[in-house]
Design an enzyme around this catalytic site. Structure first.
Site, PDB file in Angstrom:
ATOM      1  N   CYS A 112       0.946  -1.166   0.099  1.00  0.00           N
ATOM      2  CA  CYS A 112      -0.050  -0.027   0.081  1.00  0.00           C
ATOM      3  C   CYS A 112       1.136   1.212  -0.043  1.00  0.00           C
ATOM      4  CB  CYS A 112      -0.849  -0.050   1.279  1.00  0.00           C
ATOM      5  SG  CYS A 112      -2.052  -1.420   1.219  1.00  0.00           S
ATOM      6  N   HIS A 252      -2.906   6.833   4.347  1.00  0.00           N
ATOM      7  CA  HIS A 252      -3.290   5.700   3.645  1.00  0.00           C
ATOM      8  C   HIS A 252      -4.735   5.325   4.040  1.00  0.00           C
ATOM      9  CE1 HIS A 252      -3.614   1.778   1.704  1.00  0.00           C
ATOM     10  NE2 HIS A 252      -3.555   1.297   2.936  1.00  0.00           N
ATOM     11  N   ASN A 282     -10.015   0.317   0.777  1.00  0.00           N
ATOM     12  CA  ASN A 282      -8.600   0.403   0.681  1.00  0.00           C
ATOM     13  C   ASN A 282      -8.260  -0.125  -0.714  1.00  0.00           C
ATOM     14  OD1 ASN A 282      -6.127  -0.054   0.926  1.00  0.00           O
ATOM     15  ND2 ASN A 282      -5.912  -1.273   2.940  1.00  0.00           N
TER      16      ASN A 282
END
Length: 332
Positions: A112, A252, A282
């Site tokens: 990520c 994030h 996500n």
């Protein structure tokens, strides 16, 4: 000289998978998902869409917004954990699709944190006189590796891509500080067991469902809540700035509880924090560039704004970028 973002772009699949649909797939509920993650829905790519497809769509938007032709690009870096295939790189596929014949191309795999890693690497390349414009992309089709029988992970992930054209400018707007790091000892907390050289694909690995994301949510939560604050403090300290100077915080988008914990510890208010996981989930490496691109599109950014971006992911990797938003008129 400052490294500046010259233009942003993003691409999202049309299909929306909401919590009510997930209620029909696994033992979960909308209330359970929202309480633990803050997510209402996420975008899912159709079966004929590859990561490179979202990449070049986002890239075209970024090129247009930056008034850049593909032939002007010197380098393409794609941060992704879901490449079209092991090789060639997704960046090379994007290079071919865009017709960016003068650009070198490679992928970065940092989970990520992929976009932050790619942007940090691009910054270093632009310190060299050989490189003038670089295309940086963060993209993932998380749905391809999500186990929709595992209620702890299938509620989290969505698909998307974000892109930035970066180049050189005079003193003023641009990247003020960057930081990339990793803690490999935490790799066991977020991983996909099979598909690589250690455990190649086989009938057995498929039957044992080893090609899906495995995650220890509690460990990731503990890691993330500490590291977001630590990275933010490091970036601001390097630039001689404080939390009070931040105009837009883009963390994030892993989990709303992680974001709110970081906001509280750093005393950054909600009106200065970008949160879009409620609609997109996500998206791994795509979270931050999609958020930044959509913020620009919505007119939420003005020249001179201080933007703080921090990510964490598989590896365990982590890092951040602090930048002054805007571009010079005389970018060269």
């Amino acid at each position: 000289m400052k490294v500046q973002i010259l233009g942003m772009g993003h691409s999202l699949p049309e299909r929306i998978l909401n919590n009510q649909e997930l209620e029909q797939m696994v033992d979960t509920s909308n209330e359970w998902i929202v309480e633990r993650t803050g997510i209402l829905e996420r975008r899912i790519a159709d079966k004929d869409t590859a990561t490179s497809d979202l990449c070049w769509q986002a890239a075209k938007m970024a090129l247009e917004r930056s008034a850049t032709e593909a032939k002007e690009l010197d380098l393409i870096i794609v941060g992704t954990s879901s490449p079209d295939m092991l090789f060639p790189s997704t960046a090379c596929i994007v290079q071919d699709h865009l017709g960016a014949r003068n650009a070198a191309a490679f992928d970065v795999e940092a989970g990520c944190t992929g976009f932050i890693y790619a942007l940090g690497i691009a910054e270093k390349f632009l310190l060299s006189p050989e490189y003038k414009k670089i295309l940086v992309i963060g993209a993932d089709l998380c749905s391809r590796f999500t186990d929709y029988t595992d209620r702890n992970t299938c509620v989290l992930f969505g698909d998307g891509a974000g892109a930035a054209v970066v180049g050189k400018g005079n003193l003023g707007p641009g990247i003020l500080s960057s930081y990339l790091a990793a803690d490999g000892s935490g790799g066991k907390h977020l991983y996909m067991p099979a598909g690589g050289s250690a455990l190649p694909p086989s009938k057995e690995t498929v039957e044992q469902r080893l090609h899906f994301i495995r995650m220890d949510g509690n460990e990731i939560f503990r890691f993330a809540t500490k590291i977001v604050v630590a990275v933010s403090e490091k970036l601001l300290s390097q630039a001689g700035l404080s939390y009070q100077d931040v105009d837009l915080f883009i963390p994030h988008q892993a989990n709303l509880r992680i974001i709110k914990t970081a906001m509280k510890r750093m005393r950054i208010p909600a009106e200065k924090t970008l949160i879009n996981l409620d609609h997109f989930g996500n998206m791994s490496a795509a979270c931050i560039p999609v958020g930044l691109s959509m913020a620009e599109e919505a007119g939420k950014l003005k020249k001179g704004d201080l933007v703080l971006m921090v990510a964490f992911g598989a590896g365990l990797s982590y890092g951040g970028i602090l930048l002054r938003w805007g571009r010079d008129q005389d970018v060269f």
